[in-house]
Design a protein around this motif. Structure first.
Motif: not given
Length: 562
Positions: A219, A222-223
């Motif tokens: 995560y 991805q962010n």
């Protein structure tokens, strides 16, 4: 023959063998047959019939005499640190596909070149281990965290593959103490019957880091981008340098040889007491097992009562010193060479193959998750690849909570059935679980991927790998600790040569899967795993004779005294 372990015909006391439990009789729980073992220190509560191995000294500064709360708190902080260290290595793997586009290189080259970090861990283990043997555990733990802190800052600001690789190599040097010194620290401060649960706790935190870290990092990548995985780690390592400085004192300690009831040291003290036994042997008699146990008890009793400890309990401020002087008189270069020489020991060589190759599979599988699950039919996102590691996290959690208590229960149960005598080979019984479930996990993982089964099938088998390998870790580390506790750091450094194997596998595993398919690759890995587990059978049967052989043959004596 003690429960299938063949007796030795050459030594009266084989290093590693120890009197662990009393044989209850005559209403006195502190007796071993007709011998009174009240002079020896025992456990408490339901372990009141368990003798403490090794026997603690009377010094208030002996780590074995620390309160259990102090020991467990220290291990807790080290294990949390271990989890972050475990996550630091594979945390960017969910972003490998994205990084290949950014740096303009192939997946196999990215995976292979970053694999140099594994090689660096394997090689630097020998240096950091030798430093810990000579100068203590505390300064090396702090040095490792400092290097990881520096490399994480560098990784955060790295914008080229070469700079990232350079900082990764620095961090891998910092990771190396956590490959060896945590288990050595457990051997420093805990008794034999307490180590299984603590080894499981360490293995759990390591597995949570290796497997669970990618769940979070997926995560983050991805962010925020892959650089931020290093930024967050830099913050954690910066805090943990302070935590280790405040709460993790030095654990290396020199105590009277007679107290090391598991090592067979202090034989000179025993010989002084056993003049009558030597006379008996000269007249054609022989000292029986109970005679040997009796004189060892007397030697320990003299060691504890004749020593008047002039040292006062060290203050907290004294314990905060980073460096407490040399903790070993051995020259650094000899300690550095000893792990390589210890590979000729049968028990060390077995541990190298059993632990080294088995855990290397986990590293290899983790490095190709993105390749396997971002491709059809699964087409996972970066965060989805990270979520695959939930299976490894669950497997590691269940495995740790089950394997630790089982490990300690097995050795106490088998020792009681063996007339109170503990053999390190009792640790190897746990490998039965790894043999059955580990084989299933590797075969099933490759087969389900090849047949393109629903994603849940390979994910379950992936979690089963972590569950089963946890039993192997506890069995091998416990066995090696109990066989060579005085040389545990060197022995652990020797088996961590497996990182060189992991490095080599990283270079061709991706292309191998692409050309042959996951079914063939993981069936071969599973077959090797099964063969390694079967090797535990002759090691269990002949292990005691191997320990005797390595303690009395001159070439092995030279290695141990090098």
């Amino acid at each position: 023959m003690g429960l299938g372990v063949l007796e030795d015909k050459h030594l009266s006391h084989v290093p590693g063998t120890a009197l662990l439990t009393d044989v209850v009789g005559s209403g006195n729980c502190h007796r071993h047959g007709e011998l009174n073992t009240s002079a020896l220190r025992h456990g408490t509560g339901r372990d009141s019939d368990v003798l403490l191995v090794p026997q603690p000294s009377d010094s208030p500064n002996d780590p074995l005499n620390w309160s259990l709360l102090k020991k467990d708190l220290m291990l807790f902080f080290i294990c949390i640190d271990t989890a972050v260290v475990g996550a630091w290595g594979p945390m960017i793997t969910p972003g490998f596909v994205e990084m290949t586009s950014q740096f303009g290189i192939s997946y196999n080259k990215l995976n292979g070149d970053l694999g140099y970090g594994i090689l660096m861990i394997g090689l630097s283990c020998f240096v950091t281990n030798s430093m810990a043997v000579v100068w203590g555990r505390r300064p090396i733990f702090l040095l490792g965290n400092l290097l990881l802190f520096i490399s994480s800052i560098g990784g955060f600001y790295a914008h080229s593959f070469n700079s990232l690789l350079g900082f990764r190599l620095i961090g891998c040097i910092g990771m190396s103490p956590f490959e060896v010194l945590v288990t050595t620290t457990i051997a420093d401060i805990y008794f034999v019957h307490q180590r299984g649960v603590r080894l499981a706790a360490w293995g759990l935190c390591l597995s949570i880091g290796v497997g669970g870290g990618t769940i979070i990092s997926g995560y983050i990548i991805q962010n925020l981008g892959w650089n931020w995985t290093y930024g967050i780690c830099a913050i954690i390592f910066g805090i943990w340098i302070i935590v280790l400085f405040l709460f993790c004192p030095e654990t290396a300690y020199r105590r009277d040889d007679s107290l090391n009831t598991d090592l067979g040291t202090g034989q000179e003290n025993v010989n002084q007491i056993t003049g009558r036994e030597n006379l008996k042997k000269a007249e054609g008699g022989s000292a029986g097992t109970e005679d040997i146990v009796e004189v060892e008890i007397e030697a320990i009793d003299r060691a504890t009562t004749n020593n008047t400890w002039s040292e006062k309990k060290h203050s907290y401020w004294h314990d905060l010193k980073i460096f407490h002087g040399r903790v070993s008189d051995d020259p650094f270069w000899k300690v550095l060479a000893r792990p390589f020489m210890m590979l000729i020991f049968p028990q060390v060589l077995f541990s190298f193959f059993a632990y080294g190759l088995t855990t290397s599979w986990l590293v290899v599988v983790g490095s190709v998750l993105a390749q396997l699950f971002t491709a059809p039919p699964y087409n996972f996102t970066v965060s989805g690849v990270g979520l695959v590691s939930i299976a490894s996290l669950i497997g590691a959690l269940i495995g740790a909570f089950v394997s630790g208590p089982i490990a300690d229960w097995i050795i106490k149960m088998m020792s009681r059935r063996n007339g109170g005598i503990y053999e390190p080979e009792f640790r190897l019984v746990l490998i039965v679980i790894t043999f059955v479930l580990g084989g299933m996990s590797f075969f099933g993982f490759g087969w389900s991927l090849q047949e393109q089964d629903p994603w849940i099938a390979p994910v379950i088998f992936y979690g089963l790998q972590y569950f089963s390998v946890g039993f192997m870790t506890i069995a091998v580390y416990g066995y090696l600790t109990d066989c060579h506790r005085d040389k545990a750091p060197e022995a652990f450094a020797a088996i961590n040569l497996r990182n060189i194997y992991s490095f080599g596998m990283n270079y061709f595993i991706s292309d191998w899967i692409s050309s042959q398919g996951p079914k063939e690759v993981f069936c071969i890995i599973g077959g090797i795993h099964v063969f390694i587990c079967l090797c535990a059978i002759p090691m269990y049967i002949y292990g005691k004779r191997c320990r005797s052989w390595t303690s009395r043959v001159k070439i092995f004596e030279k290695v141990m005294r090098a």
